[in-house]
Design a protein around this motif. Structure first.
Motif, mmCIF file in Angstrom:
data_model
loop_
_atom_site.group_PDB
_atom_site.id
_atom_site.type_symbol
_atom_site.label_atom_id
_atom_site.label_comp_id
_atom_site.label_asym_id
_atom_site.label_seq_id
_atom_site.Cartn_x
_atom_site.Cartn_y
_atom_site.Cartn_z
ATOM 1 N N UNK A 72 0.976 -1.143 0.069
ATOM 2 C CA UNK A 72 0.134 -0.055 -0.042
ATOM 3 C C UNK A 72 0.889 1.321 -0.021
ATOM 4 N N UNK A 73 0.530 2.025 -0.945
ATOM 5 C CA UNK A 73 1.514 3.308 -0.906
ATOM 6 C C UNK A 73 0.838 4.562 -0.080
ATOM 7 N N UNK A 74 1.470 5.583 0.056
ATOM 8 C CA UNK A 74 0.834 6.674 0.960
ATOM 9 C C UNK A 74 -0.628 6.996 0.312
ATOM 10 N N UNK A 75 -1.541 7.355 1.398
ATOM 11 C CA UNK A 75 -2.712 7.702 1.024
ATOM 12 C C UNK A 75 -3.013 8.953 1.852
ATOM 13 N N UNK A 76 -4.078 9.902 1.233
ATOM 14 C CA UNK A 76 -4.421 10.838 2.175
ATOM 15 C C UNK A 76 -5.155 10.521 3.304
ATOM 16 N N UNK A 77 -5.196 11.251 4.405
ATOM 17 C CA UNK A 77 -5.831 10.754 5.636
ATOM 18 C C UNK A 77 -7.317 10.948 5.652
ATOM 19 N N UNK A 78 -7.777 11.997 4.893
ATOM 20 C CA UNK A 78 -9.242 12.545 4.699
ATOM 21 C C UNK A 78 -9.775 11.172 3.983
ATOM 22 N N UNK A 79 -9.314 10.290 3.315
ATOM 23 C CA UNK A 79 -9.935 9.266 2.539
ATOM 24 C C UNK A 79 -10.185 8.126 3.523
ATOM 25 N N UNK A 80 -9.800 7.942 4.503
ATOM 26 C CA UNK A 80 -10.223 6.834 5.832
ATOM 27 C C UNK A 80 -11.390 7.530 6.352
ATOM 28 N N UNK A 81 -12.580 6.914 6.071
ATOM 29 C CA UNK A 81 -13.755 7.375 6.231
ATOM 30 C C UNK A 81 -14.576 6.290 7.633
ATOM 31 N N UNK A 82 -15.236 7.060 8.556
ATOM 32 C CA UNK A 82 -15.964 6.368 9.423
ATOM 33 C C UNK A 82 -17.432 6.526 8.950
ATOM 34 N N UNK A 83 -18.115 5.140 8.766
ATOM 35 C CA UNK A 83 -19.299 5.472 8.358
ATOM 36 C C UNK A 83 -20.470 4.408 9.327
ATOM 37 N N UNK A 84 -21.720 5.055 9.570
ATOM 38 C CA UNK A 84 -22.897 4.130 10.205
ATOM 39 C C UNK A 84 -23.971 4.160 9.638
ATOM 40 N N UNK A 85 -24.455 2.946 9.806
ATOM 41 C CA UNK A 85 -25.662 2.302 9.232
ATOM 42 C C UNK A 85 -26.631 3.292 9.799
ATOM 43 N N UNK A 86 -27.586 4.169 8.663
ATOM 44 C CA UNK A 86 -28.478 5.036 9.083
ATOM 45 C C UNK A 86 -29.745 4.587 8.683
ATOM 46 N N UNK A 87 -29.985 3.327 8.379
ATOM 47 C CA UNK A 87 -31.093 2.661 8.038
ATOM 48 C C UNK A 87 -31.466 2.372 6.800
ATOM 49 N N UNK A 88 -30.709 3.353 5.820
ATOM 50 C CA UNK A 88 -30.771 3.131 4.394
ATOM 51 C C UNK A 88 -29.278 2.812 3.647
ATOM 52 N N UNK A 89 -28.391 2.482 4.622
ATOM 53 C CA UNK A 89 -27.292 2.254 4.051
ATOM 54 C C UNK A 89 -26.066 2.752 4.889
ATOM 55 N N UNK A 90 -24.855 2.796 4.743
ATOM 56 C CA UNK A 90 -23.664 3.308 5.318
ATOM 57 C C UNK A 90 -23.742 4.906 5.001
ATOM 58 N N UNK A 91 -23.667 5.618 5.788
ATOM 59 C CA UNK A 91 -23.609 6.978 5.791
ATOM 60 C C UNK A 91 -22.303 7.643 6.527
ATOM 61 N N UNK A 92 -21.327 8.254 5.954
ATOM 62 C CA UNK A 92 -20.209 8.864 6.349
ATOM 63 C C UNK A 92 -20.413 9.783 7.382
ATOM 64 N N UNK A 93 -19.922 9.740 8.734
ATOM 65 C CA UNK A 93 -20.028 10.609 9.875
ATOM 66 C C UNK A 93 -19.308 11.878 9.247
ATOM 67 N N UNK A 94 -20.163 12.987 9.051
ATOM 68 C CA UNK A 94 -19.410 14.086 8.488
ATOM 69 C C UNK A 94 -18.495 15.261 9.482
ATOM 70 N N UNK A 95 -17.619 15.616 9.285
ATOM 71 C CA UNK A 95 -16.816 16.476 9.677
ATOM 72 C C UNK A 95 -15.676 15.994 10.390
#
Length: 135
Positions: free
Chosen positions: A1-24
């Protein structure tokens, strides 16, 4: 794995219709741990510690900090914390994969300086078996 942007690591939660990214979220962290089982006794060779392989309890922890950017993710995270709800969460690691499973919010903190924005910190603990899906 090469260097990646930290902002591309995402935390998501199931909001009932799928996984939504926790904003901010500005920073995110995923850690895996295993509780070790020490089986050292008086006859252990050279008095070195001995461990029992495969016997420990595994767990994962997720943490992050940032600013809430929309009311929907703020309300969802807050309601999950106060209800003590165990929900499906997902961490997306760029060019590596997705770790998914049940987590409970263990801590939710808000803070702010007089000359800055309100920030929050979140900590989650695994509540069951996790799955990994390579991308």
């Amino acid at each position: 794995m090469v260097a990646q942007k930290g902002r591309d690591l995402l935390l998501k939660v199931d909001n009932g219709t799928g996984f939504a990214t926790v904003a901010g979220l500005r920073s995110k962290r995923l850690s895996f741990n295993t509780q070790l089982v020490d089986v050292t006794d008086a006859e252990s060779a050279g008095r070195w510690r001995e461990l029992l392989g495969g016997a420990g309890v595994q767990r994962a922890a997720i943490s992050g900090s940032g600013i809430f950017k929309d009311q929907a993710s703020d309300a969802l995270v807050r309601s999950l914390f106060f209800a003590g709800t165990i929900m499906p969460w997902q961490v997306v690691i760029p060019d590596f994969g997705k770790v998914s499973g049940a987590f409970q919010i263990a801590a939710l903190e808000y803070s702010g300086a007089h000359d800055g924005e309100v920030v929050f910190e979140i900590a989650l603990e695994s509540a069951g078996q996790l799955t990994f899906e390579a991308v």
